[in-house]
Design a protein around this motif. Structure first.
Motif, PDB file in Angstrom:
ATOM      1  N   ARG A  51      14.377  89.625  12.586  1.00  0.00           N
ATOM      2  CA  ARG A  51      15.333  89.722  11.484  1.00  0.00           C
ATOM      3  C   ARG A  51      16.769  89.812  12.015  1.00  0.00           C
ATOM      4  NH1 ARG A  51      12.959  93.834   6.879  1.00  0.00           N
ATOM      5  NH2 ARG A  51      10.956  92.807   6.602  1.00  0.00           N
ATOM      6  N   LEU A  52      16.933  90.585  13.087  1.00  0.00           N
ATOM      7  CA  LEU A  52      18.262  90.703  13.696  1.00  0.00           C
ATOM      8  C   LEU A  52      18.730  89.358  14.203  1.00  0.00           C
ATOM      9  CD1 LEU A  52      20.682  92.354  14.753  1.00  0.00           C
ATOM     10  CD2 LEU A  52      19.341  92.810  16.814  1.00  0.00           C
ATOM     11  N   GLU A  57      22.369  84.555  13.220  1.00  0.00           N
ATOM     12  CA  GLU A  57      22.594  83.122  13.031  1.00  0.00           C
ATOM     13  C   GLU A  57      23.415  82.857  11.783  1.00  0.00           C
ATOM     14  OE1 GLU A  57      18.714  81.346  12.994  1.00  0.00           O
ATOM     15  OE2 GLU A  57      18.346  81.797  15.105  1.00  0.00           O
ATOM     16  N   THR A  58      23.274  83.702  10.809  1.00  0.00           N
ATOM     17  CA  THR A  58      24.047  83.541   9.581  1.00  0.00           C
ATOM     18  C   THR A  58      25.154  84.588   9.558  1.00  0.00           C
ATOM     19  OG1 THR A  58      22.596  85.025   8.362  1.00  0.00           O
ATOM     20  CG2 THR A  58      22.052  82.672   8.315  1.00  0.00           C
ATOM     21  N   ASP A  63      28.145  95.920   9.655  1.00  0.00           N
ATOM     22  CA  ASP A  63      27.312  97.070   9.276  1.00  0.00           C
ATOM     23  C   ASP A  63      25.833  96.697   9.232  1.00  0.00           C
ATOM     24  OD1 ASP A  63      29.450  98.753   9.064  1.00  0.00           O
ATOM     25  OD2 ASP A  63      29.656  98.528   6.881  1.00  0.00           O
ATOM     26  N   GLU A  64      25.542  95.517   8.776  1.00  0.00           N
ATOM     27  CA  GLU A  64      24.151  95.062   8.708  1.00  0.00           C
ATOM     28  C   GLU A  64      23.581  94.891  10.118  1.00  0.00           C
ATOM     29  OE1 GLU A  64      21.700  91.392   6.783  1.00  0.00           O
ATOM     30  OE2 GLU A  64      23.520  92.040   5.739  1.00  0.00           O
ATOM     31  N   HIS A  65      24.359  94.307  11.014  1.00  0.00           N
ATOM     32  CA  HIS A  65      23.917  94.152  12.408  1.00  0.00           C
ATOM     33  C   HIS A  65      23.703  95.517  13.062  1.00  0.00           C
ATOM     34  CE1 HIS A  65      24.339  89.831  12.630  1.00  0.00           C
ATOM     35  NE2 HIS A  65      25.592  89.888  12.164  1.00  0.00           N
TER      36      HIS A  65
END
Length: 144
Positions: A51-52, A57-58, A63-65
């Protein structure tokens, strides 16, 4: 020893053997449970790593990373803990297996001793019976 004493000793050995087998079973179950938990953690780790990678890639927020990385770090920490638990479970299983081997040895010893006592009793009875027959034969010979 009497037959009753031997049967008590045999029952004690049988009880210890049963207890040792039960403990090996329980230790094996605990090890399997830990191994299953470890497998789940590895699957979770792989899932979140993929998922990471996809999120990288997008375009997503930092914060999400960071959130993915933080979660992956927590899963890795859990894997370390579960590996320690797995090692402890393996040691416990080995210890219980050693106790089972000792219980089996003790059971075999008691079986051997009971068999030997039975054999000696039979031999002693045969000697006594032969002695009585000899005495009976001598007394009949002397009364003629």
């Amino acid at each position: 020893m009497t037959t009753k004493a031997w049967s008590i000793i045999d029952q004690l050995a049988q009880d210890k053997l049963h207890e040792a087998r039960e403990n090996v079973y329980l230790a094996n179950q605990a090890l399997q449970k830990v191994a299953a938990q470890k497998l789940q953690l590895f699957e979770m780790l792989n899932d979140y790593q993929s998922r990471l990678n996809k999120s990288q890639e997008t375009k997503h927020s930092i914060d999400e990373h960071v959130s993915y990385r933080h979660f992956i770090k927590q899963v890795q920490d859990l894997i370390e803990v579960i590996e320690k638990e797995e090692h402890q479970a393996e040691l416990r299983l080995q210890s219980e297996e050693d106790k089972l081997i000792n219980a089996l040895k003790e059971k075999k010893k008691t079986e051997f001793l009971i068999e030997r006592e039975s054999s000696l009793t039979i031999k002693r009875n045969q000697v006594l019976e032969q002695k009585r027959f000899d005495e009976l034969g001598i007394s009949r010979f002397n009364h003629r």
